[in-house]
Design a protein around this motif. Structure first.
Motif, PDB file in Angstrom:
ATOM      1  N   GLU A 176       0.047 -10.648   3.444  1.00  0.00           N
ATOM      2  CA  GLU A 176       0.938 -11.762   3.119  1.00  0.00           C
ATOM      3  C   GLU A 176       1.828 -11.433   1.925  1.00  0.00           C
ATOM      4  O   GLU A 176       2.956 -11.921   1.819  1.00  0.00           O
ATOM      5  N   ALA A 177       1.340 -10.581   1.009  1.00  0.00           N
ATOM      6  CA  ALA A 177       2.138 -10.154  -0.143  1.00  0.00           C
ATOM      7  C   ALA A 177       3.186  -9.115   0.234  1.00  0.00           C
ATOM      8  O   ALA A 177       4.048  -8.782  -0.567  1.00  0.00           O
ATOM      9  N   ARG A 178       3.087  -8.565   1.445  1.00  0.00           N
ATOM     10  CA  ARG A 178       4.057  -7.674   2.058  1.00  0.00           C
ATOM     11  C   ARG A 178       4.351  -6.392   1.278  1.00  0.00           C
ATOM     12  O   ARG A 178       5.485  -6.169   0.817  1.00  0.00           O
ATOM     13  N   PRO A 179       3.381  -5.507   1.158  1.00  0.00           N
ATOM     14  CA  PRO A 179       3.701  -4.150   0.707  1.00  0.00           C
ATOM     15  C   PRO A 179       4.529  -3.462   1.796  1.00  0.00           C
ATOM     16  O   PRO A 179       4.514  -3.882   2.960  1.00  0.00           O
ATOM     17  N   ASP A 180       5.249  -2.430   1.433  1.00  0.00           N
ATOM     18  CA  ASP A 180       6.060  -1.708   2.425  1.00  0.00           C
ATOM     19  C   ASP A 180       5.213  -0.756   3.255  1.00  0.00           C
ATOM     20  O   ASP A 180       5.499  -0.536   4.440  1.00  0.00           O
ATOM     21  N   VAL A 181       4.189  -0.178   2.626  1.00  0.00           N
ATOM     22  CA  VAL A 181       3.281   0.743   3.316  1.00  0.00           C
ATOM     23  C   VAL A 181       1.850   0.361   2.975  1.00  0.00           C
ATOM     24  O   VAL A 181       1.523   0.140   1.802  1.00  0.00           O
ATOM     25  N   TYR A 182       1.006   0.284   4.000  1.00  0.00           N
ATOM     26  CA  TYR A 182      -0.422   0.037   3.784  1.00  0.00           C
ATOM     27  C   TYR A 182      -1.170   1.295   4.211  1.00  0.00           C
ATOM     28  O   TYR A 182      -1.179   1.658   5.378  1.00  0.00           O
ATOM     29  N   ASN A 183      -1.802   1.948   3.236  1.00  0.00           N
ATOM     30  CA  ASN A 183      -2.537   3.190   3.484  1.00  0.00           C
ATOM     31  C   ASN A 183      -4.030   2.951   3.290  1.00  0.00           C
ATOM     32  O   ASN A 183      -4.450   2.317   2.320  1.00  0.00           O
ATOM     33  N   SER A 219       5.589  -5.023  11.035  1.00  0.00           N
ATOM     34  CA  SER A 219       6.693  -4.416  10.283  1.00  0.00           C
ATOM     35  C   SER A 219       6.206  -3.554   9.121  1.00  0.00           C
ATOM     36  O   SER A 219       6.971  -2.740   8.587  1.00  0.00           O
ATOM     37  N   ILE A 220       4.958  -3.727   8.698  1.00  0.00           N
ATOM     38  CA  ILE A 220       4.410  -2.910   7.604  1.00  0.00           C
ATOM     39  C   ILE A 220       4.002  -1.549   8.152  1.00  0.00           C
ATOM     40  O   ILE A 220       3.267  -1.452   9.135  1.00  0.00           O
ATOM     41  N   PHE A 221       4.490  -0.494   7.525  1.00  0.00           N
ATOM     42  CA  PHE A 221       4.086   0.854   7.930  1.00  0.00           C
ATOM     43  C   PHE A 221       2.612   1.056   7.582  1.00  0.00           C
ATOM     44  O   PHE A 221       2.168   0.692   6.490  1.00  0.00           O
ATOM     45  N   THR A 222       1.865   1.656   8.489  1.00  0.00           N
ATOM     46  CA  THR A 222       0.474   2.006   8.196  1.00  0.00           C
ATOM     47  C   THR A 222       0.327   3.517   8.133  1.00  0.00           C
ATOM     48  O   THR A 222       1.027   4.254   8.822  1.00  0.00           O
ATOM     49  N   LYS A 223      -0.614   3.924   7.315  1.00  0.00           N
ATOM     50  CA  LYS A 223      -0.754   5.336   6.974  1.00  0.00           C
ATOM     51  C   LYS A 223      -2.229   5.649   6.780  1.00  0.00           C
ATOM     52  O   LYS A 223      -2.992   4.810   6.281  1.00  0.00           O
ATOM     53  N   SER A 224      -2.649   6.839   7.190  1.00  0.00           N
ATOM     54  CA  SER A 224      -4.037   7.246   6.960  1.00  0.00           C
ATOM     55  C   SER A 224      -4.089   8.763   6.866  1.00  0.00           C
ATOM     56  O   SER A 224      -3.184   9.457   7.342  1.00  0.00           O
TER      57      SER A 224
END
Length: 306
Positions: A162-169, A204-209
């Motif tokens: 909900e706080a909307r980071p641009d990338v969630y890793n 819309s949030i990019f995810t990364k791992s």
């Protein structure tokens, strides 16, 4: 690859030439270090003994580690100290934002220790940091690298998304077979579900791992993790060489060659990742700003083709 346990007693291998980096001595490095000290901020660059610290800090790039410098878990690969953490620093979110503004950051990476002692696992502090950054330096894009929020993941993810980071890793770190020895406090499929949940809440949030290589994983196991990540719609994969921080940590069983990292990258791209970073010195936040620009460009190109 070697099938031995990562904790088995083996002769420590000599680090190959492609993993050797220069000691940090630049003025930029010193300036970044002094700024972090002045704002009472911890960085994963120092705590995790990252080999890229000299290069990144010289360019005034640093990955801030919130919620203290003490982790409630004891993973076999991690150099961050374990114990009972201190109380949350309420000034930390604004200090992070002020440091980002002073450094003129276009992109910031924020991570944390595991805080199993907190009711929300520390999720609310991530939210406050994101909010402080948006208010203080609105032009800075935000990448977060979170723990798994064990037994608290759903509520934690909802509040952070909900706080909307641009990338969630969130890093899977290794193959499922090695979790009991390398990441004993975590569960592979719980981490996978976390990534899937982020995408479900906000596509819309990019995810990364990412994964560490050289712990005894087999090639086909790595391919399966890639497939699992794609099933969770992960956009960006990072692969880097594990380096043993101290003799008491899990041993390096294999030094993966640059050529082998390139081969993994080709396979990952074929499996559909939007972006892949794969090299011996790749780390989650290494060149993160440049990678974010490439991620956005890749998405725009994909949308244009559609």
């Amino acid at each position: 690859m070697n099938e031995m346990s990562p904790l088995a007693p083996i002769v420590r291998q000599r680090k190959p030439d492609w993993l050797r980096v220069k000691a940090p001595t630049s003025a930029g490095f010193a300036a970044t270090r002094d700024l972090m000290r002045s704002k009472s901020l911890t960085t994963v660059c120092e705590e995790a003994a990252c080999p890229n610290i000299g290069e990144c800090w010289s360019k005034k790039h640093a990955t801030v580690m919130i919620l203290g410098d003490t982790c409630t878990r004891a993973c076999a690969f991690c150099n961050v100290k374990t114990g009972m953490p201190r109380a949350i620093d309420r000034a930390e979110p604004q200090n992070v934002a002020d440091a980002a503004a002073q450094m003129g950051l276009q992109h910031i990476v924020v991570t944390s220790v595991d805080r199993d002692d907190l009711p929300d696992g520390g999720a609310s502090q991530f939210v406050r940091v994101i909010q402080a950054l948006r208010a203080t330096t609105p032009g800075t894009t935000i990448e977060i690298l979170t723990p798994d929020f064990r037994n608290k993941a759903q509520a934690a993810i909802e509040s952070i998304v909900e706080a909307r980071p641009d990338v969630y890793n969130h890093n899977l770190e290794t193959v499922p077979r090695l979790y009991p020895t390398i990441r004993p406090g975590a569960r592979y499929y719980a981490s996978l579900r976390l990534l899937e949940s982020v995408k479900r809440h906000d596509p819309s949030i990019f995810t990364k791992s990412g994964m560490m290589m050289g712990l005894g994983e087999e090639r086909m196991e790595v391919h399966q993790v890639m497939d699992d990540m794609r099933s969770a719609d992960v956009d960006f994969l990072t692969l880097g060489q594990y380096l043993q921080p101290t003799p008491r940590h899990a041993k390096v069983l294999d030094f993966i060659t640059p050529k082998a990292f390139d081969a993994y990258a080709q396979i990952a791209r074929a499996k559909g990742f939007m972006l892949v970073a794969s090299s011996p010195l790749t780390r989650s936040s290494y060149h993160a700003g440049d990678d974010f620009a490439r991620l956005r460009a890749a998405r725009e190109a994909k949308l244009a083709r559609a």
